[in-house]
Design a protein around this motif. Structure first.
Motif, PDB file in Angstrom:
ATOM      1  N   PHE A  83       9.881  -2.590  -7.173  1.00 24.01           N
ATOM      2  CA  PHE A  83       8.614  -3.204  -6.811  1.00 24.01           C
ATOM      3  C   PHE A  83       8.014  -3.688  -8.141  1.00 24.01           C
ATOM      4  CE2 PHE A  83       4.025  -1.814  -7.156  1.00 24.01           C
ATOM      5  CZ  PHE A  83       3.779  -2.363  -5.700  1.00 24.01           C
ATOM      6  N   VAL A  84       8.046  -3.115  -9.309  1.00 27.08           N
ATOM      7  CA  VAL A  84       7.583  -3.662 -10.298  1.00 27.08           C
ATOM      8  C   VAL A  84       8.045  -5.016 -10.612  1.00 27.08           C
ATOM      9  CG1 VAL A  84       7.239  -3.319 -12.858  1.00 27.08           C
ATOM     10  CG2 VAL A  84       6.879  -1.218 -11.204  1.00 27.08           C
ATOM     11  N   GLU A  85       9.391  -5.043 -10.335  1.00 31.18           N
ATOM     12  CA  GLU A  85      10.141  -6.246 -10.728  1.00 31.18           C
ATOM     13  C   GLU A  85       9.735  -7.523 -10.055  1.00 31.18           C
ATOM     14  OE1 GLU A  85      14.788  -7.254 -11.369  1.00 31.18           O
ATOM     15  OE2 GLU A  85      14.316  -7.006  -9.386  1.00 31.18           O
ATOM     16  N   LYS A  86       9.434  -7.268  -8.772  1.00 30.88           N
ATOM     17  CA  LYS A  86       9.029  -8.251  -7.684  1.00 30.88           C
ATOM     18  C   LYS A  86       7.511  -8.711  -8.117  1.00 30.88           C
ATOM     19  CE  LYS A  86       8.390 -11.042  -4.218  1.00 30.88           C
ATOM     20  NZ  LYS A  86       9.006 -12.293  -4.279  1.00 30.88           N
ATOM     21  N   LEU A  87       6.674  -7.439  -8.463  1.00 26.04           N
ATOM     22  CA  LEU A  87       5.260  -7.776  -8.846  1.00 26.04           C
ATOM     23  C   LEU A  87       5.048  -8.631 -10.270  1.00 26.04           C
ATOM     24  CD1 LEU A  87       2.511  -7.188  -7.944  1.00 26.04           C
ATOM     25  CD2 LEU A  87       2.435  -5.435  -9.393  1.00 26.04           C
ATOM     26  N   SER A  88       6.108  -8.363 -11.092  1.00 25.08           N
ATOM     27  CA  SER A  88       6.129  -9.149 -12.283  1.00 25.08           C
ATOM     28  C   SER A  88       6.339 -10.625 -12.160  1.00 25.08           C
ATOM     29  CB  SER A  88       7.089  -8.585 -13.196  1.00 25.08           C
ATOM     30  OG  SER A  88       6.569  -7.172 -13.544  1.00 25.08           O
ATOM     31  N   GLY A 135      -1.276  -4.349  -9.019  1.00 22.23           N
ATOM     32  CA  GLY A 135      -0.281  -3.400  -8.721  1.00 22.23           C
ATOM     33  C   GLY A 135      -0.901  -2.039  -7.983  1.00 22.23           C
ATOM     34  N   SER A 136      -1.007  -1.074  -8.613  1.00 24.19           N
ATOM     35  CA  SER A 136      -1.362   0.361  -8.079  1.00 24.19           C
ATOM     36  C   SER A 136      -2.855   0.272  -7.894  1.00 24.19           C
ATOM     37  CB  SER A 136      -0.756   1.392  -8.775  1.00 24.19           C
ATOM     38  OG  SER A 136       0.634   1.411  -8.691  1.00 24.19           O
ATOM     39  N   PRO A 137      -3.607   0.903  -7.105  1.00 25.58           N
ATOM     40  CA  PRO A 137      -4.905   1.147  -7.034  1.00 25.58           C
ATOM     41  C   PRO A 137      -5.223   1.779  -8.255  1.00 25.58           C
ATOM     42  CG  PRO A 137      -4.000   1.710  -4.836  1.00 25.58           C
ATOM     43  CD  PRO A 137      -2.869   1.497  -5.822  1.00 25.58           C
ATOM     44  N   LEU A 163       4.223  11.552  -5.936  1.00 26.54           N
ATOM     45  CA  LEU A 163       3.256  11.200  -5.016  1.00 26.54           C
ATOM     46  C   LEU A 163       2.517  10.081  -5.178  1.00 26.54           C
ATOM     47  CD1 LEU A 163       2.223  14.886  -4.192  1.00 26.54           C
ATOM     48  CD2 LEU A 163       3.338  13.541  -2.870  1.00 26.54           C
ATOM     49  N   THR A 164       2.070   9.631  -6.528  1.00 26.51           N
ATOM     50  CA  THR A 164       1.347   8.559  -6.580  1.00 26.51           C
ATOM     51  C   THR A 164       1.915   7.277  -6.158  1.00 26.51           C
ATOM     52  OG1 THR A 164       1.997   8.098  -8.982  1.00 26.51           O
ATOM     53  CG2 THR A 164       0.243   9.678  -8.528  1.00 26.51           C
ATOM     54  N   TYR A 165       3.297   7.255  -5.891  1.00 23.25           N
ATOM     55  CA  TYR A 165       4.020   6.120  -5.503  1.00 23.25           C
ATOM     56  C   TYR A 165       3.735   5.737  -3.876  1.00 23.25           C
ATOM     57  CZ  TYR A 165       6.744   6.190  -9.700  1.00 23.25           C
ATOM     58  OH  TYR A 165       7.279   6.018 -11.260  1.00 23.25           O
ATOM     59  N   ILE A 166       3.265   6.710  -3.354  1.00 25.25           N
ATOM     60  CA  ILE A 166       3.132   6.405  -1.835  1.00 25.25           C
ATOM     61  C   ILE A 166       2.225   5.260  -1.431  1.00 25.25           C
ATOM     62  CG2 ILE A 166       2.036   7.533   0.320  1.00 25.25           C
ATOM     63  CD1 ILE A 166       3.238  10.371  -0.490  1.00 25.25           C
ATOM     64  N   GLU A 167       1.361   5.076  -2.203  1.00 22.74           N
ATOM     65  CA  GLU A 167       0.464   3.833  -1.923  1.00 22.74           C
ATOM     66  C   GLU A 167       1.300   2.539  -2.218  1.00 22.74           C
ATOM     67  OE1 GLU A 167      -3.225   2.447  -0.240  1.00 22.74           O
ATOM     68  OE2 GLU A 167      -2.330   4.473  -0.484  1.00 22.74           O
ATOM     69  N   ASP A 168       1.828   2.474  -3.145  1.00 21.50           N
ATOM     70  CA  ASP A 168       2.603   1.418  -3.539  1.00 21.50           C
ATOM     71  C   ASP A 168       3.722   1.061  -2.681  1.00 21.50           C
ATOM     72  OD1 ASP A 168       1.191   1.171  -5.678  1.00 21.50           O
ATOM     73  OD2 ASP A 168       2.561   2.053  -7.267  1.00 21.50           O
ATOM     74  N   PHE A 169       4.449   2.062  -2.237  1.00 25.31           N
ATOM     75  CA  PHE A 169       5.597   2.099  -1.153  1.00 25.31           C
ATOM     76  C   PHE A 169       5.296   1.755   0.143  1.00 25.31           C
ATOM     77  CE2 PHE A 169       9.343   4.335  -3.722  1.00 25.31           C
ATOM     78  CZ  PHE A 169       8.923   3.653  -4.800  1.00 25.31           C
TER      79      PHE A 169
END
Length: 255
Positions: free
Chosen positions: A95-100, A169-171, A235-241
């Motif tokens: 996720f971070v790789e694609k976003l970067s 990225g994340s909210p 749990l904080t990854y749920i929004e990103d995933f």
């Protein structure tokens, strides 16, 4: 070409279809990891307590999995947790790789380093579950130390990267939640390790009148805090995933 902030991208995707949140994208990975891992800790504790293998208050997590059958259950469930953790950590890495690739806000080497730290934490979990403290103490303790050190470093660096990526990225709510969990885990980490060196009793049932009992209480209580902080962090990854345009498609871009 304009990259939409994460909150806007999510609102666009959320409007499509009526899927349950845990069926969107890879949400089931962190959700399963947290539920399964928490269950493994709690279940082994309940079994050990009712079998009178440990005291009611402040046993080490490892104490609750020192004797069969709880050791067998804990070992199996923790191995599954470690596998789910590796899958979740790798998914976060991608996720971070694609976003970067689109934003250039996170150094690729840092992203890879953080992924390796997370996987090492999962390896430490496997070692702890495989080598009981009453059987192979040195290996068990080494695995526990590996888990705690790399696990805390992982969530610290992930939190730092989350703020680097914002707002793409994340909210902001997820960033703040990660920061809160990271602070709690970091503060609990030092008493867990330092106080453990002053604990001389090796029995599963601690003698409350002994001089090192306060150190045992502090170390064990903080150990539970660090372990659950590491698990709940996912749990904080749920929004990103959730299936969102930035890492998975070009829908977040428009002319």
């Amino acid at each position: 070409m304009i990259l939409l902030p994460a909150s806007q991208s999510f609102r666009i995707k959320r409007g499509r279809g009526g899927m349950w949140w845990f069926t969107q994208g890879l949400c089931f990975l962190p959700f399963f990891l947290v539920v399964w891992s928490s269950t493994s800790f709690i279940l082994s504790y309940i079994i050990a307590f009712f079998r009178r293998d440990v005291d009611l208050l402040f046993p080490y997590i490892s104490d609750t999995a020192a004797n069969p059958p709880e050791s067998c259950i804990f070992g199996l469930m923790t191995f599954v947790s470690a596998c789910a953790g590796m899958a979740t950590i790798y998914s976060r890495f991608k996720f971070v790789e694609k976003l970067s690739e689109d934003t250039k806000v996170v150094n690729p080497r840092l992203n890879k380093t953080v992924m390796v730290l997370g996987i090492l934490a999962c390896v430490g979990m496997c070692v702890v579950a495989t080598f009981q403290e009453t059987a192979v103490t040195a290996v068990h303790d080494a695995g526990a130390l590996l888990f705690f050190v790399t696990g805390v470093l992982y969530i610290i660096l992930q939190t730092a990267m989350s703020y680097q990526q914002f707002p793409h990225g994340s909210p902001v709510a997820a960033c703040r939640a990660r920061l809160l969990v990271t602070v709690i885990a970091s503060l609990a980490f030092f008493p867990t390790v330092v106080c453990a060196f002053f604990v001389k009793q090796n029995d599963l049932h601690q003698v409350k009148e002994s001089k090192d009992y306060p150190f045992h209480v502090a170390s064990a209580a903080c150990e539970w805090v660090v372990a659950f902080s590491f698990v709940l962090f996912f749990l904080t990854y749920i929004e990103d995933f959730k299936v969102r345009p930035p890492p998975f498609s070009n829908a977040a871009f428009h002319d």
